[in-house]
Motif scaffolding. Structure first.
Motif, mmCIF file in Angstrom:
data_model
loop_
_atom_site.group_PDB
_atom_site.id
_atom_site.type_symbol
_atom_site.label_atom_id
_atom_site.label_comp_id
_atom_site.label_asym_id
_atom_site.label_seq_id
_atom_site.Cartn_x
_atom_site.Cartn_y
_atom_site.Cartn_z
ATOM 1 N N VAL A 243 15.680 5.498 11.913
ATOM 2 C CA VAL A 243 14.263 5.190 11.028
ATOM 3 C C VAL A 243 14.834 5.446 9.598
ATOM 4 O O VAL A 243 15.209 6.821 9.360
ATOM 5 N N PHE A 244 14.353 4.717 8.648
ATOM 6 C CA PHE A 244 14.340 4.728 7.374
ATOM 7 C C PHE A 244 13.235 4.826 6.560
ATOM 8 O O PHE A 244 12.270 4.014 6.892
ATOM 9 N N ASP A 245 12.966 5.497 5.295
ATOM 10 C CA ASP A 245 11.675 5.428 4.710
ATOM 11 C C ASP A 245 12.063 5.384 3.324
ATOM 12 O O ASP A 245 13.111 5.869 2.534
ATOM 13 N N GLY A 246 11.327 4.515 2.452
ATOM 14 C CA GLY A 246 11.386 4.170 1.241
ATOM 15 C C GLY A 246 10.695 3.277 0.335
ATOM 16 O O GLY A 246 9.702 2.951 0.836
ATOM 17 N N GLY A 247 10.606 3.228 -0.916
ATOM 18 C CA GLY A 247 9.711 2.616 -1.640
ATOM 19 C C GLY A 247 9.762 1.242 -1.341
ATOM 20 O O GLY A 247 11.203 0.631 -1.335
ATOM 21 N N ALA A 248 8.467 0.388 -1.408
ATOM 22 C CA ALA A 248 8.695 -1.259 -1.158
ATOM 23 C C ALA A 248 9.454 -1.865 -2.241
ATOM 24 O O ALA A 248 10.335 -2.760 -1.952
ATOM 25 N N THR A 249 9.252 -1.139 -3.706
ATOM 26 C CA THR A 249 9.797 -2.029 -4.576
ATOM 27 C C THR A 249 11.309 -1.914 -4.804
ATOM 28 O O THR A 249 12.153 -2.727 -4.893
ATOM 29 N N THR A 250 11.998 -0.738 -4.152
ATOM 30 C CA THR A 250 13.400 -0.601 -3.987
ATOM 31 C C THR A 250 13.907 -1.414 -2.808
ATOM 32 O O THR A 250 14.798 -2.112 -3.004
ATOM 33 N N PHE A 251 13.213 -1.463 -1.807
ATOM 34 C CA PHE A 251 13.599 -2.297 -0.730
ATOM 35 C C PHE A 251 13.625 -3.855 -1.310
ATOM 36 O O PHE A 251 14.669 -4.428 -1.002
ATOM 37 N N ALA A 252 12.563 -4.183 -1.760
ATOM 38 C CA ALA A 252 12.448 -5.492 -2.291
ATOM 39 C C ALA A 252 13.635 -6.016 -3.330
ATOM 40 O O ALA A 252 14.227 -7.076 -3.545
ATOM 41 N N GLY A 253 14.359 -4.764 -4.049
ATOM 42 C CA GLY A 253 15.458 -4.929 -5.116
ATOM 43 C C GLY A 253 16.763 -4.999 -4.167
ATOM 44 O O GLY A 253 17.683 -5.434 -5.474
ATOM 45 N N ASN A 273 3.883 2.498 -0.575
ATOM 46 C CA ASN A 273 3.476 1.688 -1.726
ATOM 47 C C ASN A 273 3.590 0.313 -2.028
ATOM 48 O O ASN A 273 3.876 -0.300 -3.071
ATOM 49 N N VAL A 274 3.369 -0.340 -0.752
ATOM 50 C CA VAL A 274 3.503 -2.023 -0.944
ATOM 51 C C VAL A 274 2.481 -2.660 -2.017
ATOM 52 O O VAL A 274 2.902 -3.727 -2.229
ATOM 53 N N ASN A 275 1.769 -1.804 -2.550
ATOM 54 C CA ASN A 275 0.836 -2.648 -3.511
ATOM 55 C C ASN A 275 1.540 -2.898 -4.706
ATOM 56 O O ASN A 275 0.931 -3.821 -5.504
ATOM 57 N N GLU A 276 2.789 -2.276 -5.005
ATOM 58 C CA GLU A 276 3.269 -2.118 -6.077
ATOM 59 C C GLU A 276 4.318 -3.410 -6.297
ATOM 60 O O GLU A 276 4.739 -3.806 -7.212
#
Length: 325
Positions: A243-253, A273-276
């Motif tokens: 199981v992994f956790d992190g910011g949506a913008t980092t994942f999309a990048g 923070n998927v709104n970002e």
């Protein structure tokens, strides 16, 4: 009027509970779907009661817990007292973790066919095992209240795989539809933790020593990276993290090839923070259509959970396909 309101509420419940696969099909496993998540859903400013958050049909709630006073204190900022929407039998809020889990049990009993519920439990300052608030006590707290409703690492491994990693790579997660009525505990390191034995390491060691009894799955905190972030841990411990956790913008990048590490191995991945993500959405009140499209976007990118502060946005708590982008 009351009859019409109840009918509308029932219709909304059907909407948020409807999967994207045919009713006659077994459907994808838990590792192949994406769901909504509500950040800090235990706070009074988010919902009057924790069961109100659960009633939205959300796929993941979050609880922040302090162990500083040798107890399970639920509060965002202060370890000295409870401040939350968990509610006692007498109607009082601001209760300890035990009552929060009692609330989940009560809601579960009333809604036994609910979609799989993920609980993201952040231990703000870590465990205090020598004070009676360690991994084994956490297991007991959840097991005593939720019992067979818990979907544990042992259920994932199923007696056929030696570690959760081996099981996840084989997509041995149960089908999401078959996990209706089940609860999955995810244990996360706290944002203010300064412990020589970090929460996720302590719980992973506990899990590896007690694979048949441990209740939760340890999170890899800040677990979104271009290469396997588990290399920060001792080698023997790495296969106990899925199981992994992190910011949506980092994942999309990440590149598609880098995101494939999470998708192809069926690791549960929480995007916060998927709104970002572009185009940026309102942090608290996008339209239902915008929120639903963002959930689909995050799922398409390969995350398992799209977490936000969209507490009052209706109709976006759905189960959508994971991967494909």
């Amino acid at each position: 009027m009351r009859t019409r309101l109840l009918a509308a509420a029932a219709a909304a419940l059907v909407l948020v509970s409807t999967p994207f696969w045919p009713a006659s099909a077994e459907g994808p496993t838990l590792g192949g779907v994406a769901v909504s998540g509500l950040h800090n859903s235990y706070e009074k400013g988010a919902f009057g009661h924790l069961t109100d958050a659960l009633g939205t049909g959300v796929g993941m709630i979050e609880l922040d817990v302090w162990t500083t006073l040798s107890s399970w204190t639920v509060n965002h900022d202060n370890p000295l007292w409870n401040d939350n929407n968990c509610t006692s039998a007498s109607g009082d809020t601001s209760q300890g973790l035990e009552t929060c889990v009692d609330n989940i049990r009560s809601w579960h009993d009333t809604n036994p066919a609910h979609q799989p519920l993920l609980i993201k439990l952040e231990l703000k300052a870590g465990f205090q095992d020598d004070q009676g608030v360690g991994p084994d006590e956490l297991d007991a707290l959840f097991a005593d209240r939720l019992g067979s409703a818990m979907y544990r690492p042992a259920d994932l491994m199923g007696g056929a795989h030696p570690t959760p990693d081996a099981a996840s790579r084989a997509d041995a997660w149960a089908p999401a539809e078959s996990l209706r009525g089940r609860v999955i505990l995810l244990v996360l390191k706290g944002t203010v933790e300064n412990d020589s034995l970090p929460t996720e390491v302590e719980y992973a060691r506990h899990l590896s020593a007690n694979p048949g009894a441990a209740v939760g799955f340890p999170f890899v905190h800040d677990g979104i990276a271009g290469s396997d972030p588990r290399t920060r841990y001792e080698e023997a411990l790495r296969p106990w993290f899925v199981v992994f956790d992190g910011g949506a913008t980092t994942f999309a990048g990440l590149s598609p090839e880098q995101r494939a590490f999470y998708v192809d191995n069926h690791y549960l991945t929480v995007a916060t923070n998927v709104n970002e993500l572009a185009p940026e959405l309102d942090a608290t009140n996008p339209t239902p259509a915008e929120a639903t499209e963002r959930l689909r976007q995050v799922g398409c990118l390969g995350a398992s959970v799209a977490s936000s502060d969209w507490y009052q946005v209706p109709d976006w708590h759905q189960t959508v396909p994971r991967g494909g982008c």
